[in-house]
Each structure stands twice: as C-alpha cells, then as structure tokens.
Design an enzyme around this catalytic site. Structure first.
Site, PDB file in Angstrom:
ATOM      1  N   GLN A   1      26.759  30.989  49.783  1.00  0.00           N
ATOM      2  CA  GLN A   1      26.547  29.554  49.700  1.00  0.00           C
ATOM      3  C   GLN A   1      25.694  29.061  50.873  1.00  0.00           C
ATOM      4  O   GLN A   1      24.834  28.197  50.712  1.00  0.00           O
ATOM      5  CB  GLN A   1      27.898  28.818  49.684  1.00  0.00           C
ATOM      6  CG  GLN A   1      27.848  27.326  49.954  1.00  0.00           C
ATOM      7  CD  GLN A   1      26.985  26.573  48.959  1.00  0.00           C
ATOM      8  OE1 GLN A   1      26.777  27.011  47.830  1.00  0.00           O
ATOM      9  NE2 GLN A   1      26.474  25.420  49.370  1.00  0.00           N
ATOM     10  N   GLU A   2      25.897  29.647  52.047  1.00  0.00           N
ATOM     11  CA  GLU A   2      25.176  29.221  53.242  1.00  0.00           C
ATOM     12  C   GLU A   2      23.722  29.724  53.258  1.00  0.00           C
ATOM     13  O   GLU A   2      22.805  28.961  53.548  1.00  0.00           O
ATOM     14  CB  GLU A   2      25.895  29.741  54.505  1.00  0.00           C
ATOM     15  CG  GLU A   2      27.273  29.140  54.747  1.00  0.00           C
ATOM     16  CD  GLU A   2      27.207  27.745  55.348  1.00  0.00           C
ATOM     17  OE1 GLU A   2      26.093  27.206  55.493  1.00  0.00           O
ATOM     18  OE2 GLU A   2      28.276  27.194  55.665  1.00  0.00           O
ATOM     19  N   SER A   3      23.523  31.010  52.967  1.00  0.00           N
ATOM     20  CA  SER A   3      22.207  31.613  53.207  1.00  0.00           C
ATOM     21  C   SER A   3      21.651  32.454  52.069  1.00  0.00           C
ATOM     22  O   SER A   3      20.557  33.006  52.200  1.00  0.00           O
ATOM     23  CB  SER A   3      22.299  32.509  54.444  1.00  0.00           C
ATOM     24  OG  SER A   3      23.132  33.639  54.167  1.00  0.00           O
TER      25      SER A   3
END
Length: 440
Positions: free
Chosen positions: A295-297
């Site tokens: 989700q972040e990267s």
C-alpha cells in the site's frame, strides 16, 4: 440476568434448549469456507458464521462445538436428525426449503448472480445461457432457481456437484472448464479479488435472506434466537461482524488486482525473508507488513513521494530517525522501521479496544497520527458510538475533516477519510496475499 432467565424458562419446555443446557454447549453445523468457518492465522477459528454463532453461545453462557459438513444435503439431513442445534452456513431461505426445514431469523440479504469468465462473451439474460455449460452446487438455492427458470426455458441445462465447494467451482470457471455458474452475491464479493478474471453477468434472483436452520422441534429456541438477534442488532454486533468480513471487499479493481497478483510473484520474493524476519521480532503477521508495504510503495525500495517519504514502508525522515533507521531505501531497515513504529502504536492503543480491532487502530495512528485517533475516539463517544470498535471509528474518522466537528477537538483538522481507505486497502491486499500463498 434476562438472558439467564430466558434460558432457564425456555429449557423447561423446549427439547433443544434442554439439550444445550444439559451438554453445556451449542453444537453448530457449518461448512469450511471463507464465508462461514475456517482456521485463520495461528490456526485460530474465524469466519462470519463463526463470529455470529460464537456470540450466541456467549449469550447462552455455554461453549460451542463446530461440526463440519461436506455438503448442503448432509448438513440439512444432520440438523433434522438432531445432530446439531443450528445449521449456520450462509443458507438461503426459500419457499421449497421452508416446507421441510425450520428457519430462524434473517440476518443478511443477498442475491444470486450468474458469474462467467471475463474473456468470454458475457450473457445478458437467460436466453444466452441456453448454449452455455453451467455447473452449480447440488441441493443449493441455485438449483431451485434454475428449476423455476427451466419451466419457462425447457432448453436450460446445468450440471450439479456435491464433491466440489463453491470456491472450487469458481476455480473451474477460471480455468474455463465451464462457461458459467450461479453464486450468492456475498460469496462472490469475497472471492472476486482472488479470481479477478471472473465477472457478474446478471442477477439471477430477487433479493433473498440468509438464515440459520434449526431442528424441527425448537419453537422456544427459535423465539430465543429472534430475541437475541433483535438485541445484537440494537447493539450493532451484527454490523461489526459484517464490517469485519465485508467492509472492504467492494473496493475491487480489475487492473490493480491483476497487477498486485503479478507482483506477488515478481517483486515480493525479493523481500519476503525480510518481512518474515522482522515479523518475528515485532510479533506482527508478516503478510500484514507486506500488505502495508505494498500500500505504501508497491514494493519499490527506491520509492519516494513529493512529501519526502521514502522506501518500502515510506518512512518520513523524522520517523526513521526516531526508529533508529539510517537509510530509508535499505529494504531491511525500512521494514524494521515500519514494523517498530507500528508496534509502538499497538502498545499505545487503549486497553478497551476490541482485541481483533487493535491492529486497525494502530494502523490508523500510523497513518494519520495518534492524536487524531484520540480525537476520533472522543468524537465517537460524543456521537453515542463506540470508541472501542473499528466499525464505529471507521464511520467517525471522515468527520475529522468537517469544521463542525474538528473545531471542538484537541488536534483539529485531519483528512479523516485517508486512514479508512488506507486500512481497507491493507486488509484487501493481505487477504489476497494470504489466499495466493495458499493456492500457489
């Protein structure tokens, strides 16, 4: 006290209540499936029907025993033979079934859907099904619906199976061994993310209700369950369980899901050992850390946003420094920093928060800040909602961007919808990842 009184008074006349009281346990007949009952992480029982029947057993003050049936026919025979107190397996109330079986209260509304492969020509109505191969579960509500349609469309044909689960039928559809199937909307919504190549062609029934099936001689027990359902609906327990299993499944996107499944095979292997190692150190499921990282990267160790956050876990410079991380683009350091910070948030989550929701509270604090989490809990109390369940906090968080509310809160304005979307995506990615690991 009222529950105990009802149990004692009902048990004097109702044979089922007598048996529950005598054995000190509620015997539940169910299926092993993602919409009913299965062993989750750490071999802990989970599933919609598990949570719901466990809550009933707790209200009755008894233990609960689960008996797993192989198919619908065996389960319904077993409940009528007195082998259990409840058949809880996402069973649809139909006119034909009500002739032979006693149903309890409705607890969920669904609709039958025709599901086909995305790459095949999509049927628009029943006429288009006349030349398609169809496989369904035998003795199911789908079979009843098809039989009703066959009266008007004699050429309509299908095959049935009592050996395969609904999920296995969907797998045959993915492999294009069959053209279409019929499945309940709640089952497909949970499985669609695992089988992105499938799509809904058209609804095959009116809205229908799911309900438990009870032994025939259990009128008082049926009334007890009706009273209990009224109580849990007032207490939002049913809504909480619904949110736990269905609260994030509608975010399916074919392209993003396809890319994610591809990256599980191409990108994740480079970092899986690091996720597993850090998971053991901080006691957070590695699949959750991996889902959060995606989700972040999108599992890009060199990722960088316009705000300056970097790495697999997209850490700010301030957070990285506080967690002792020197190089944010180093995969192991980034995962450690993110896990350490998440663990720190977990420890700060108030003790009154429901055990199964603590990780979502921690992730919300990770995403938007612990102060705003405290504000959301205060606002929940002010609005008469629970500050201790993600179901209610999820509804409250978006209000933190409304001046009417945030001007009265200690930490002020927040983009409150962001942590809700953030957590929904992480839950979604984790479920898809876990299923991909199991199915290979």
């Amino acid at each position: 006290m009222l529950t105990s009184f009802l149990l004692i008074s009902c048990s004097e006349t109702d044979p089922i209540m007598k048996d529950i009281r005598r054995q000190g346990k509620l015997i539940v007949l169910t299926f092993n499936s993602p919409t009913t009952y299965y062993l989750g992480s750490g071999d802990v029982p989970t599933g919609f029907e598990y949570d719901l029947t466990k809550a009933l057993a707790d209200a009755l003050g008894v233990e609960v025993e689960y008996k797993i049936a192989d198919n619908i026919e065996d389960m319904l025979s077993a409940i009528n033979n007195g082998d259990g107190h409840i058949a809880a397996a996402g069973l649809t109330r139909t006119d034909a079934r009500e002739v032979n079986y006693l149903f309890g209260s409705d607890y969920k509304t669904i609709q039958q859907q025709v599901v086909c492969h995305r790459k095949s020509k999509t049927p628009k109505d029943i006429n288009d099904l006349l030349t398609r191969s169809i496989l369904i579960i035998s003795e199911s509500s789908y079979q009843e619906a098809l039989l009703e349609q066959q009266a008007s469309y004699p050429e309509l044909q299908w095959q049935t199976t009592s050996e395969l689960s609904t999920e296995q039928v969907l797998e045959k559809l993915v492999k294009r061994e069959i053209d279409c199937t019929v499945v309940d909307s709640n089952i497909f919504s949970l499985n669609h993310r695992y089988y992105p190549s499938l799509k809904v062609a058209f609804p095959f029934s009116e809205k229908q209700s799911l309900a438990w099936v009870l032994p025939s001689e259990s009128a008082a027990f049926k009334q007890y369950i009706a009273d209990w359902f009224a109580k849990v609906e007032n207490n939002a327990i049913l809504n909480i369980i619904n949110e736990r299993y269905y609260g994030y499944v509608d975010m399916f996107d074919f392209y993003n899901n396809h890319v994610f499944l591809k990256r599980i095979k191409t990108r994740l292997p480079k970092y899986e050992s690091a996720f597993r190692e850090v998971s053991e150190q901080y006691q957070v499921p590695w699949t959750l850390l991996a889902a959060q990282s995606y989700q972040e990267s999108h599992w890009n160790a060199g990722a960088r946003s316009h705000t300056g956050v970097r790495g697999l876990m997209m850490l700010t410079q301030t957070t990285a420094k506080a967690m002792g991380i020197k190089k944010r683009t180093d995969p192991m350091q980034s995962i450690k920093g993110g896990a350490k910070y998440l663990s720190k948030m977990l420890k700060r989550v108030p003790e009154d928060v429901a055990a199964e929701d603590r990780i979502w509270f921690a992730l919300a604090a990770y995403n938007v800040g612990f102060g705003h989490l405290l504000d959301a809990r205060k606002l929940a109390r002010d609005l008469g909602k629970s500050p201790s369940t993600w179901h209610d906090i999820k509804e409250v968080f978006p209000l933190l961007s409304h001046k009417k509310y945030y001007k009265k809160l200690k930490y002020g304005y927040a983009r409150g919808s962001e942590p809700v979307k953030y957590i929904d995506r992480i839950r979604y990615y984790q479920d898809v990842l876990v299923n991909a690991l199991v199915t290979g």
